[in-house]
Design an enzyme around this catalytic site. Structure first.
Site, short mmCIF file in Angstrom:
data_model
loop_
_atom_site.label_atom_id
_atom_site.label_comp_id
_atom_site.label_asym_id
_atom_site.label_seq_id
_atom_site.Cartn_x
_atom_site.Cartn_y
_atom_site.Cartn_z
N GLN A 93 -26.68 -18.71 -117.01
CA GLN A 93 -25.69 -19.68 -117.46
C GLN A 93 -26.03 -20.18 -118.86
OE1 GLN A 93 -26.55 -21.92 -113.70
NE2 GLN A 93 -24.36 -22.33 -113.77
N ASP A 96 -28.68 -19.35 -124.80
CA ASP A 96 -29.77 -18.99 -125.71
C ASP A 96 -30.17 -17.53 -125.51
OD1 ASP A 96 -32.02 -18.80 -123.68
OD2 ASP A 96 -31.45 -20.90 -123.37
N HIS A 111 -21.75 -17.32 -119.62
CA HIS A 111 -21.15 -18.39 -120.41
C HIS A 111 -21.17 -18.09 -121.90
CE1 HIS A 111 -21.88 -21.45 -116.94
NE2 HIS A 111 -20.81 -20.72 -116.74
N CYS A 119 -13.99 -13.32 -132.76
CA CYS A 119 -12.82 -13.42 -133.63
C CYS A 119 -11.58 -13.51 -132.76
CB CYS A 119 -12.74 -12.22 -134.56
SG CYS A 119 -11.27 -12.26 -135.64
N GLY A 177 -33.84 -23.10 -111.90
CA GLY A 177 -33.53 -24.14 -112.88
C GLY A 177 -32.06 -24.41 -113.08
N LEU A 203 -37.08 -28.10 -110.02
CA LEU A 203 -38.00 -29.23 -110.09
C LEU A 203 -37.81 -30.18 -108.92
CD1 LEU A 203 -37.97 -30.22 -113.88
CD2 LEU A 203 -39.90 -29.33 -112.57
N GLU A 204 -36.58 -30.34 -108.48
CA GLU A 204 -36.28 -31.27 -107.40
C GLU A 204 -35.43 -30.57 -106.35
OE1 GLU A 204 -34.28 -34.51 -109.23
OE2 GLU A 204 -36.07 -35.26 -110.27
#
Length: 234
Positions: A93, A96, A111, A119, A177, A203-204
């Site tokens: 997603q 970078d 994405h 263009c 993540g 992380l959670e």
């Protein structure tokens, strides 16, 4: 042969120092989504949108792939070398290029890509590392009709046919993540429930019942390398 599909979200790049869009210090706290991440916002003020993505593009040079990116690339390399009997597809997603810089090749950017423009005139999608402005000519048709090659709100994610095929063929689906709230990616885990095992690295823990068979908590830079090493040791 084991077929693994990995979905990566903002959390994996955040550990490299990239600011996420959501969260307490996210980019959306400083900008209105409708101004810089919608086709309508681009039509209203293309210079504002171009400047936003120019800044993001420039910021990529300051970050490097982290241990999680490198571990996934290493698993793909092990398949090419014959050290692991499997196939790895990364669906990201993220916009970078950290997966590619880590050495991954089979990466699907659902994405779009920050280092690519599109263009609206001729449809070209040239690689792009510098700034772009409303009067910047397309390198193919030379018209000033360039925009970021990013999927904005209200637009269809890229490569959905390929993604659907990879999900249908996988026997393990792994999410790393990601908040799991943006569709269609949020529905991937449910789409593979009848034929694949599922794992979440985050992380959670998610609030409420988890659709994943297994959840591994902790920084991706620690948990993902440990997982790939265990796979290679089997």
């Amino acid at each position: 042969m084991q077929r693994i599909v990995v979905l990566t979200g903002a959390g994996i790049s955040q550990e490299s120092g990239l600011q996420t869009f959501r969260g307490p210090d996210g980019l959306w706290n400083n900008e209105h989504i409708e101004d810089i991440c919608t086709p309508e916002g681009f039509r209203r003020d293309p210079l504002r949108v171009d400047r936003f993505y120019n800044n993001l593009r420039a910021g990529l040079t300051a970050v490097q792939p982290n241990a999680a990116h490198l571990a996934l690339a290493g698993l793909e390399q092990a398949a090419r070398d014959g050290r692991w009997q499997g196939h790895l597809t990364i669906i990201t997603q993220n916009i970078d290029d950290l997966h590619e810089r880590a050495g991954s090749h089979d990466v699907i950017h659902m994405h779009g890509e920050l280092l690519r423009l599109r263009c609206t005139g001729c449809g070209a999608t040239p690689a792009w590392h510098g700034d772009c402005f409303p009067d910047t000519p397309c390198p193919v048709c030379h018209a000033p009709t360039l925009r970021p090659d990013i999927v904005w709100f209200g637009e269809m994610p890229y490569h959905m046919d390929t993604i659907t095929q990879r999900l249908a063929a996988c026997d393990l689906f792994v999410a790393i993540g990601t908040s799991g709230v943006v569709y269609p990616a949020a529905g991937f885990v449910d789409s593979v429930a009848d034929h694949a095992d599922t794992m979440l690295f985050n992380l959670e823990a998610r609030s409420g019942p988890s659709p994943f068979d297994q959840t591994i908590l902790g920084p991706a830079t620690h948990t993902v390398p440990a997982w790939t090493q265990a796979l290679l040791a089997q």
